[in-house]
Scaffold this active site. Structure first.
Site, PDB file in Angstrom:
ATOM      1  CE  LYS A 231      -6.742   3.109 -25.135  1.00 58.26           C
ATOM      2  NZ  LYS A 231      -7.829   4.103 -25.204  1.00 58.26           N
TER       3      LYS A 231
ATOM      4  CE1 TYR B 241      -4.214   0.992  -0.376  1.00 57.21           C
ATOM      5  CE2 TYR B 241      -4.543  -1.055   0.828  1.00 57.21           C
ATOM      6  CZ  TYR B 241      -5.034  -0.037   0.031  1.00 57.21           C
ATOM      7  OH  TYR B 241      -6.340  -0.070  -0.378  1.00 57.21           O
TER       8      TYR B 241
ATOM      9  CB  THR C 160      -4.028   4.620 -22.065  1.00 63.99           C
ATOM     10  OG1 THR C 160      -3.611   4.714 -23.434  1.00 63.99           O
ATOM     11  CG2 THR C 160      -5.511   4.956 -21.966  1.00 63.99           C
TER      12      THR C 160
ATOM     13  CG  ASP D 145      -7.858  11.333 -23.310  1.00 64.33           C
ATOM     14  OD1 ASP D 145      -6.824  10.635 -23.373  1.00 64.33           O
ATOM     15  OD2 ASP D 145      -8.978  10.860 -23.034  1.00 64.33           O
TER      16      ASP D 145
ATOM     17  NE  ARG E 150      -6.003  -3.144 -20.034  1.00 67.14           N
ATOM     18  CZ  ARG E 150      -6.058  -3.102 -21.369  1.00 67.14           C
ATOM     19  NH1 ARG E 150      -5.324  -3.901 -22.100  1.00 67.14           N
ATOM     20  NH2 ARG E 150      -6.868  -2.258 -21.958  1.00 67.14           N
TER      21      ARG E 150
ATOM     22  CD  GLU F  33      -4.769   5.321   0.503  1.00 62.77           C
ATOM     23  OE1 GLU F  33      -4.976   6.320   1.213  1.00 62.77           O
ATOM     24  OE2 GLU F  33      -5.465   4.298   0.520  1.00 62.77           O
TER      25      GLU F  33
HETATM   26  C1  LIG Z   1      -8.848   4.370 -24.347  1.00 63.32           C
HETATM   27  C2  LIG Z   1      -9.183   5.770 -24.001  1.00 63.32           C
HETATM   28  C3  LIG Z   1      -9.508   6.134 -22.683  1.00 63.32           C
HETATM   29  C4  LIG Z   1      -9.754   5.140 -21.588  1.00 63.32           C
HETATM   30  O1  LIG Z   1      -8.710   4.344 -21.243  1.00 63.32           O
HETATM   31  P1  LIG Z   1      -8.936   3.131 -20.203  1.00 63.32           P
HETATM   32  O2  LIG Z   1      -7.562   2.760 -19.804  1.00 63.32           O
HETATM   33  O3  LIG Z   1      -9.676   2.092 -20.929  1.00 63.32           O
HETATM   34  O4  LIG Z   1      -9.733   3.683 -19.049  1.00 63.32           O
HETATM   35  C5  LIG Z   1      -9.699   7.473 -22.415  1.00 63.32           C
HETATM   36  N1  LIG Z   1      -9.598   8.393 -23.384  1.00 63.32           N
HETATM   37  C6  LIG Z   1      -9.330   8.082 -24.669  1.00 63.32           C
HETATM   38  C7  LIG Z   1      -9.240   9.161 -25.693  1.00 63.32           C
HETATM   39  C8  LIG Z   1      -9.123   6.755 -25.015  1.00 63.32           C
HETATM   40  O5  LIG Z   1      -8.883   6.441 -26.292  1.00 63.32           O
END
Ligand SMILES: *Cc1c(COP(=O)(O)O)cnc(C)c1O
Length: 512
Positions: free
Chosen positions: A307, A98, A304, A275, A313, A100
């Protein structure tokens, strides 16, 4: 691929390329035997044996997943293959801790190793992206966005309210002032890209918590060109005056000019939040530079890590010094305790992404997407915006007389994994859709190149042309049912398997 270090293993690539034809030859028997004794094979086999002794069905499922990943032609734009180093960094006792709080300021004792892991991950992230501050705790992309939303709300709504009341923290507010502040926090505006133009559910849409938190409006794309129209974004922003201007997407096949987006945000007093969940790997690899790199322009950037960035992840937030303290309150504000084992995976992946090989990879991802788009267009497929300049493309399958759902399911029958996606102003809605989204990060990691992308385009077109829409039990046209000649599906699946056989996935891992 000749002499290229495989991202999927520490040994040199198992395939060799004859420069003239660009075709890959199978690994030689000598390398095959080297592979079965590789460090990675030994490590993964031993780990699975340990799991098998407790719950054999889980060990079997893990092994079966490797087989499935190896056999499928993966065109899912949001997926990739993390390296054995990233995967192994996660399977250990860091998981038990843990932690935090933040580095050096924990709510638990005994966090020195987690501090090491988290500070190395953050340092790699800052250096890689040129950001002043990096917060590597978010468990996913959605969590990174929640951290960012609340950092902006805390900075721009809560802090001024505390100052007005002459107190330092929310617990010191009177019940009445607190009630007023809570209403104010829940009454802010966000402007983001519409879902059917490629925006994401977490950018203020009602089924997601972001849509319940914010009064949201969205900008779309030009009906003629399919491209983002910055004048239109500016017009809506002037009228709506959002607290947060969101940029970023999961299904828009073009670059976004973040310098222009920041100009618009400044003009209306909004905070620009980018994002980059989908395209972080292209930013890391400097394929998106100048106006197309969000980090110098946005006050806050979320992503993320799994990707195009090819890590474990997870999620991450980058920002300047102004928002750093608020971002660091992500846990326990909206996040549960950090996942130290995943932060270890992030540190390894970010270290990989700082190597020149990763920049070369990112360049190939885009070259491959362009080649796939050209191969499809040449065969008559209709693409949203007519092509791509990032890692993804969107095929409008209404050109083949299909819904996205029919196309996605039939392609899977032929061994090709994709996902259906809305196209702008989609007449079939978000469930059936009229599009199929394709992305090249995963196949590029396997080593496929421009020549193979043309083969992939041929396979896609063969299947899409062969699918016939089906009818429902009542004889009416169905948006889900379809007919695909079994012989076509089998032939394409065989060709896809042949193509992949030249590019083994995790060549250094043999589970025996
Ligand atoms: C994939 C994605 C997310 C979410 O990601 P997770 O790890 O699945 O929560 C948020 N914003 C965009 C633009 C994404 O493509």
């Amino acid at each position: 691929m000749a002499n290229q270090v495989s991202p999927l293993g520490t040994t040199a690539a198992m395939t060799t390329t004859t420069a003239k034809t660009g075709t890959a030859a199978k690994a030689t028997p000598a390398t095959e035997s080297a592979k079965t004794g590789s460090t990675e094979s030994v490590a993964f086999r031993a780990a699975l044996d340990v799991v098998r002794a407790v719950e054999p069905r889980i060990a079997d499922a893990i092994g079966a997943e490797l087989a499935d990943q190896r056999e499928s032609l993966k065109l899912i734009a949001s997926e990739n293959y993390a390296s054995p180093a990233v995967l192994l960094a996660m399977g250990n006792w860091l998981s038990d801790k843990y932690a935090e709080g933040t580095v050096g300021r924990r709510f638990y004792a005994g966090c020195r190793n987690v501090d090491t892991v988290e500070s190395i991950a953050a340092e790699h992230a800052r250096e890689l992206f040129g950001a002043a501050h990096a917060y590597v705790q978010p468990h996913s992309g959605i969590d990174a966005n929640l951290v960012a939303f609340w950092a902006v709300l805390a900075d721009r709504v809560e802090s001024p309210a505390l100052r007005r009341a002459g107190v330092r923290q929310v617990n010191e507010l009177t019940d009445q002032d607190w009630a007023v502040l809570r209403r104010e926090l829940g009454d802010q505006r966000m402007l983001g890209m519409s879902l059917d133009a490629g925006g994401h559910l977490t950018h203020g849409f009602r089924p997601n918590i972001s849509g319940k938190m914010f009064d949201q409006r969205s900008y779309g794309t030009d009906p003629e060109t399919g491209l983002l129209d910055y004048d239109e974004v500016r017009r809506i922003a002037r009228e709506f005056r959002p607290l947060i201007l969101m940029a970023g997407y999961s299904a828009y096949p073009r670059r976004v000019n973040f310098r222009l987006m920041r100009e618009i945000a400044d003009e209306v007093g909004a905070t620009l939040l980018v994002d980059m969940a989908h395209f972080a790997g292209l930013v890391a690899g400097k394929v998106f530079a100048g106006d197309f790199d969000p980090v110098p322009y946005a006050q806050i950037v979320t992503t993320t890590t799994h990707k195009s960035l090819r890590g474990p992840r997870g999620g991450m937030v980058l920002c300047g010094p102004e928002l750093a303290d608020q971002v660091d309150r992500g846990c326990p504000m909206v996040l549960g305790g950090p996942l130290p084992h995943v932060m270890a995976g992030k540190a390894v992946a970010l270290a990989e992404a700082r190597r020149p090989e990763f920049a070369a990879y990112a360049g190939r991802v885009v070259e491959n997407a362009v080649a796939l788009a050209e191969g499809l267009s040449r065969r008559g497929a209709r693409l949203v915006t007519g092509g791509t300049d990032n890692h993804l493309l969107l095929v409008d399958v209404s050109g083949y007389g299909l819904t996205g759902r029919q196309a996605e399911a039939a392609l899977l029958d032929a061994g090709i994994v994709t996902n259906r996606n809305s196209v702008p102003r989609d007449p079939n809605g978000a469930w059936y859709t009229s599009g199929v989204r394709l992305g090249t990060p995963a196949l590029t990691t396997r080593g496929l190149g421009v020549a193979e992308m043309d083969d992939v385009a041929g396979l896609l077109h063969t299947v899409l042309s062969a699918i016939r829409p089906g009818v429902g039990p009542d004889g009416a046209p169905s948006k889900a049912r379809y007919v695909l000649d079994r012989a076509v599906a089998e032939r394409v699946a065989g060709q896809a398997a042949d193509l992949l056989a030249d590019y083994p996935l995790y060549p250094v891992v043999d589970l025996g």
